[in-house]
Design a protein around this motif. Structure first.
Motif, mmCIF file in Angstrom:
data_model
loop_
_atom_site.group_PDB
_atom_site.id
_atom_site.type_symbol
_atom_site.label_atom_id
_atom_site.label_comp_id
_atom_site.label_asym_id
_atom_site.label_seq_id
_atom_site.Cartn_x
_atom_site.Cartn_y
_atom_site.Cartn_z
ATOM 1 N N ALA A 148 0.811 -1.222 0.000
ATOM 2 C CA ALA A 148 0.000 0.000 0.000
ATOM 3 C C ALA A 148 0.838 1.263 0.000
ATOM 4 O O ALA A 148 0.415 2.300 -0.519
ATOM 5 C CB ALA A 148 -0.943 -0.010 1.199
ATOM 6 N N ASN A 149 2.025 1.219 0.601
ATOM 7 C CA ASN A 149 2.837 2.430 0.721
ATOM 8 C C ASN A 149 3.958 2.510 -0.312
ATOM 9 O O ASN A 149 4.907 3.284 -0.159
ATOM 10 C CB ASN A 149 3.433 2.519 2.123
ATOM 11 C CG ASN A 149 4.319 1.311 2.450
ATOM 12 O OD1 ASN A 149 4.320 0.339 1.711
ATOM 13 N ND2 ASN A 149 5.042 1.379 3.572
ATOM 14 N N HIS A 150 3.879 1.705 -1.376
ATOM 15 C CA HIS A 150 4.955 1.696 -2.366
ATOM 16 C C HIS A 150 4.968 3.014 -3.150
ATOM 17 O O HIS A 150 3.917 3.591 -3.470
ATOM 18 C CB HIS A 150 4.774 0.518 -3.331
ATOM 19 C CG HIS A 150 6.031 0.167 -4.061
ATOM 20 N ND1 HIS A 150 6.503 0.903 -5.116
ATOM 21 C CD2 HIS A 150 6.917 -0.856 -3.879
ATOM 22 C CE1 HIS A 150 7.622 0.380 -5.564
ATOM 23 N NE2 HIS A 150 7.904 -0.704 -4.831
ATOM 24 N N SER A 151 6.154 3.473 -3.503
ATOM 25 C CA SER A 151 6.314 4.795 -4.119
ATOM 26 C C SER A 151 5.744 4.877 -5.547
ATOM 27 O O SER A 151 5.425 5.970 -6.021
ATOM 28 C CB SER A 151 7.796 5.184 -4.148
ATOM 29 O OG SER A 151 8.552 4.226 -4.881
ATOM 30 N N VAL A 152 5.607 3.739 -6.238
ATOM 31 C CA VAL A 152 5.138 3.805 -7.637
ATOM 32 C C VAL A 152 3.641 3.535 -7.769
ATOM 33 O O VAL A 152 3.119 3.540 -8.894
ATOM 34 C CB VAL A 152 5.923 2.815 -8.525
ATOM 35 C CG1 VAL A 152 7.392 3.128 -8.527
ATOM 36 C CG2 VAL A 152 5.649 1.387 -8.115
ATOM 37 N N ARG A 153 2.963 3.302 -6.640
ATOM 38 C CA ARG A 153 1.525 3.046 -6.723
ATOM 39 C C ARG A 153 0.788 4.212 -7.373
ATOM 40 O O ARG A 153 -0.097 4.019 -8.208
ATOM 41 C CB ARG A 153 0.947 2.776 -5.329
ATOM 42 C CG ARG A 153 1.208 1.393 -4.775
ATOM 43 C CD ARG A 153 0.381 1.157 -3.511
ATOM 44 N NE ARG A 153 -1.040 1.084 -3.819
ATOM 45 C CZ ARG A 153 -1.676 -0.051 -4.095
ATOM 46 N NH1 ARG A 153 -1.016 -1.200 -4.143
ATOM 47 N NH2 ARG A 153 -2.963 -0.033 -4.348
ATOM 48 N N GLN A 154 1.146 5.419 -6.999
ATOM 49 C CA GLN A 154 0.469 6.594 -7.552
ATOM 50 C C GLN A 154 0.659 6.677 -9.071
ATOM 51 O O GLN A 154 -0.271 7.030 -9.813
ATOM 52 C CB GLN A 154 0.983 7.875 -6.893
ATOM 53 C CG GLN A 154 0.237 9.130 -7.352
ATOM 54 C CD GLN A 154 0.707 10.381 -6.613
ATOM 55 O OE1 GLN A 154 1.529 10.300 -5.701
ATOM 56 N NE2 GLN A 154 0.179 11.516 -6.999
ATOM 57 N N ASP A 155 1.859 6.331 -9.541
ATOM 58 C CA ASP A 155 2.115 6.363 -10.986
ATOM 59 C C ASP A 155 1.261 5.337 -11.724
ATOM 60 O O ASP A 155 0.699 5.618 -12.793
ATOM 61 C CB ASP A 155 3.598 6.100 -11.264
ATOM 62 C CG ASP A 155 4.489 7.210 -10.728
ATOM 63 O OD1 ASP A 155 3.998 8.356 -10.613
ATOM 64 O OD2 ASP A 155 5.663 6.933 -10.434
ATOM 65 N N ILE A 156 1.158 4.132 -11.152
ATOM 66 C CA ILE A 156 0.352 3.095 -11.797
ATOM 67 C C ILE A 156 -1.127 3.465 -11.754
ATOM 68 O O ILE A 156 -1.866 3.230 -12.737
ATOM 69 C CB ILE A 156 0.599 1.724 -11.129
ATOM 70 C CG1 ILE A 156 2.054 1.301 -11.331
ATOM 71 C CG2 ILE A 156 -0.344 0.660 -11.702
ATOM 72 C CD1 ILE A 156 2.415 0.002 -10.656
ATOM 73 N N GLU A 157 -1.574 4.047 -10.636
ATOM 74 C CA GLU A 157 -2.964 4.489 -10.557
ATOM 75 C C GLU A 157 -3.255 5.550 -11.618
ATOM 76 O O GLU A 157 -4.348 5.589 -12.199
ATOM 77 C CB GLU A 157 -3.260 5.025 -9.154
ATOM 78 C CG GLU A 157 -3.337 3.928 -8.088
ATOM 79 C CD GLU A 157 -3.424 4.505 -6.672
ATOM 80 O OE1 GLU A 157 -3.226 5.733 -6.536
ATOM 81 O OE2 GLU A 157 -3.669 3.717 -5.733
ATOM 82 N N GLU A 158 -2.268 6.415 -11.879
ATOM 83 C CA GLU A 158 -2.441 7.434 -12.915
ATOM 84 C C GLU A 158 -2.522 6.784 -14.293
ATOM 85 O O GLU A 158 -3.300 7.208 -15.153
ATOM 86 C CB GLU A 158 -1.277 8.432 -12.863
ATOM 87 C CG GLU A 158 -1.406 9.589 -13.837
ATOM 88 C CD GLU A 158 -2.595 10.485 -13.532
ATOM 89 O OE1 GLU A 158 -3.004 11.237 -14.436
ATOM 90 O OE2 GLU A 158 -3.113 10.446 -12.390
#
Length: 206
Positions: A148-158
């Motif tokens: 849940a706290n991985h740094s690339v999650r936001q990029d993949i969600e985008e």
């Protein structure tokens, strides 16, 4: 009989003087040669020389000219009456206003061109949609495998968000091609712009 024809009929002598005009010819010549008087020789049809029309193949020509900012088209036929020795040197001139027919033909050509564009859009949308499904599927797999706290999650969600918006674009292309029924609904312009904010900032900068 000639007076009731939809085509204009005009009989000319060897000096291009008018011997007979039916009502339709009077109307057409009023458009083609404004200012011409029946007691004068008829030498031109609009900007076109009558002699030029005579020398064309089969004595037939499609004349185009502009009147009141409107393109007008006339199908003109000139026939020699030499077959009748009593009228040798005389001419029969027939004229038909084909502006409406040409307009319909131009409209039909535009419709055919739009149909081709629609087919092309549908083909592109179909291929594009396959790519989007692959991108979204691998994106979800990658997202599910991250903490849940991985740094690339936001990029993949985008990435998933953009693929969703691209799918909406695909539906619009299919609507243009008429392969998908239109589903009209009100949208919030502010929400649409806000949803594109991050993408726009990446493209144009701060």
């Amino acid at each position: 009989v000639l007076d009731g024809l939809h085509d204009g009929v005009c009989l000319l002598d060897s000096n291009n003087r008018v011997r007979y005009l039916n009502p339709r010819a009077t109307s057409i010549l009023g458009d083609l040669t404004p200012g011409w008087q029946p007691d004068h020789p008829l030498t031109h049809l609009g900007p076109h020389s009558l002699e030029d029309v005579r020398t064309k193949e089969a004595g037939r020509a499609l004349l185009e000219f502009e009147a009141d900012d409107i393109q007008r088209f006339f199908d003109v036929l000139v026939v020699d009456e030499a077959s009748d020795k009593r009228r040798e040197g005389s001419w029969i001139l027939t004229m038909r206003d084909v502006t409406a027919e040409r307009s319909r033909e131009a409209h039909d050509r535009r419709q055919e061109q739009l149909a081709v564009v629609g087919q092309l859009a549908a083909g592109l949308a179909h291929d594009f949609n396959n790519f989007l499904h692959a991108i979204a599927s691998f994106g979800r797999i990658a997202l599910d495998g991250l903490p849940a706290n991985h740094s690339v999650r936001q990029d993949i969600e985008e990435i998933l968000h953009i693929s969703h918006r691209a799918s909406a674009l695909t539906r619009q292309l299919l609507t243009v091609s008429r392969r998908q029924p239109m589903n009209l609904r009100p949208i919030s312009l502010n929400d649409t712009i806000q949803a594109s904010r991050d993408l726009l900032l990446q493209m144009v900068g701060e």
